[in-house]
Design an enzyme around this catalytic site. Structure first.
Site, PDB file in Angstrom:
ATOM      1  N   CYS A 121      -9.510  16.048 -20.883  1.00 11.24           N
ATOM      2  CA  CYS A 121      -8.511  15.925 -19.629  1.00 11.24           C
ATOM      3  C   CYS A 121      -7.911  14.544 -19.251  1.00 11.24           C
ATOM      4  CB  CYS A 121      -9.354  16.842 -18.480  1.00 11.24           C
ATOM      5  SG  CYS A 121      -8.217  17.001 -16.963  1.00 11.24           S
ATOM      6  N   CYS A 122      -8.909  13.464 -19.048  1.00 11.80           N
ATOM      7  CA  CYS A 122      -8.863  12.372 -18.742  1.00 11.80           C
ATOM      8  C   CYS A 122      -7.860  11.649 -19.904  1.00 11.80           C
ATOM      9  CB  CYS A 122     -10.048  11.574 -18.710  1.00 11.80           C
ATOM     10  SG  CYS A 122     -10.938  11.789 -17.150  1.00 11.80           S
ATOM     11  N   CYS A 203      -8.921  11.762  -9.227  1.00 12.07           N
ATOM     12  CA  CYS A 203      -8.521  13.160  -9.179  1.00 12.07           C
ATOM     13  C   CYS A 203      -9.163  14.061  -8.098  1.00 12.07           C
ATOM     14  CB  CYS A 203      -8.522  13.859 -10.400  1.00 12.07           C
ATOM     15  SG  CYS A 203      -7.157  13.082 -11.700  1.00 12.07           S
ATOM     16  N   CYS A 206     -12.546  15.763  -9.143  1.00 13.54           N
ATOM     17  CA  CYS A 206     -13.427  14.840  -9.645  1.00 13.54           C
ATOM     18  C   CYS A 206     -13.905  13.772  -8.814  1.00 13.54           C
ATOM     19  CB  CYS A 206     -12.811  14.413 -11.091  1.00 13.54           C
ATOM     20  SG  CYS A 206     -12.510  15.273 -12.128  1.00 13.54           S
ATOM     21  N   CYS A 231     -13.394   6.800 -17.299  1.00 16.11           N
ATOM     22  CA  CYS A 231     -12.430   8.021 -17.845  1.00 16.11           C
ATOM     23  C   CYS A 231     -11.827   7.319 -19.206  1.00 16.11           C
ATOM     24  CB  CYS A 231     -11.233   8.072 -16.663  1.00 16.11           C
ATOM     25  SG  CYS A 231     -10.649   6.656 -16.140  1.00 16.11           S
TER      26      CYS A 231
HETATM   27  S1  SF4 Z   1     -10.505  12.620 -13.431  1.00 12.72           S
HETATM   28 FE1  SF4 Z   1     -10.841  14.807 -13.620  1.00 12.72          FE
HETATM   29  S2  SF4 Z   1      -8.882  15.918 -13.218  1.00 12.72           S
HETATM   30 FE2  SF4 Z   1      -8.585  13.704 -13.549  1.00 12.72          FE
HETATM   31  S3  SF4 Z   1      -7.891  13.583 -15.456  1.00 12.72           S
HETATM   32 FE3  SF4 Z   1      -9.974  13.204 -15.610  1.00 12.72          FE
HETATM   33  S4  SF4 Z   1     -11.209  15.102 -15.768  1.00 12.72           S
HETATM   34 FE4  SF4 Z   1      -8.939  15.394 -15.257  1.00 12.72          FE
END
Ligand code: SF4
Length: 253
Positions: A121-122, A203, A206, A231
């Protein structure tokens, strides 16, 4: 109690640290003219840097990653920067098709299912847009500080990232008290979530508020072990301090 009331404190050497941070920014602009960007997370450290850039008219672009998962309070800061400083903010978003495919396959809450999915996701929402921000650029500016975590204890005023670009960290030697003292002294706009015990804001899914006595990074990816909590934006390459420009900056440390 506001974050300023909690954390702001003037300590010896503050003016020198401000001057050094400004010197780092000016040298970044001079040596990477037209090819350097502040990658702001819109967190409090980055607001200090944006203020320094705007206040002293340092020719450095400002860019941010709009992951599609930010709190409304964080998003609002983009407009605040534009109006308060009359500075354009470059906004980089993930590729829509990638987001749709990922969410369809793994769901909205995939980040909680495994470290691999969280990192995927990151990668999709942050790393790919960051790569676009840094394309054709030779340097970038971050708000990293040594004090933020054990992993960041060795942060230099400048270093090379894994792609060989120079990453400048003008607040490397600042304390949290310095950061909030600067915010207070110069009336810098900041994310109101900081006043609700969110020291580090990313985000929405998170990020959470921390309790009294918890580590400042405890509010980020709190379900993971400490070692996994990055991340991927700040992958180290080599120290750049061997370069004449940078050793000048580093010699003040
Ligand atoms: S911080 Fe969380 S929501 Fe944002 S990109 Fe990374 S995993 Fe995805």
């Amino acid at each position: 109690m506001s974050a300023i009331a909690l954390y702001a404190r003037e300590t010896p050497g503050f003016a020198d640290r401000v001057e050094r941070a400004l010197e780092v920014l000016r040298q970044a602009a001079a040596h990477h003219a037209g090819r350097v960007v502040q990658a702001t997370s819109l967190g409090v450290e980055d607001m200090v840097i944006t203020d320094l850039i705007a206040r002293h008219e340092v020719p450095i672009a400002i860019g941010t990653l709009e992951t599609g998962m930010l709190h409304p309070q964080t998003l609002a800061l983009i407009d605040t920067i534009t109006t308060h400083y009359a500075r354009e903010v470059e906004v980089y978003k993930p590729v829509t098709e990638s987001v749709i495919t990922f969410v369809r396959k793994h769901g909205e809450r995939a980040m909680y299912d495994s470290i691999e999915l969280r990192k995927a996701c990151c990668a999709m929402r942050k790393l790919e847009p960051l790569a676009r921000m840094l394309k054709n650029r030779s340097a970038w500016i971050t708000g990293m500080r040594r004090e933020q975590s054990n992993d960041r204890g060795g942060v230099a005023f400048s270093e090379l990232d894994d792609k060989g670009r120079t990453k400048f960290n003008p607040l490397a030697d600042w304390s949290l008290a310095d950061v909030w003292h600067y915010i207070d002294r110069y009336n810098v706009p900041y994310n109101p979530l900081h006043d609700e015990f969110y020291p580090s804001i990313g985000c929405a899914p998170c990020t959470r508020a921390i309790a009294v006595g918890e580590d400042f990074r405890a509010g980020r990816w709190w379900w993971e072990s400490e070692g996994a909590k990055e991340c991927g934006l700040h992958v180290h390459g080599a120290q750049a301090d061997a370069q004449p420009l940078v050793s000048t900056i580093g010699s003040h440390a």
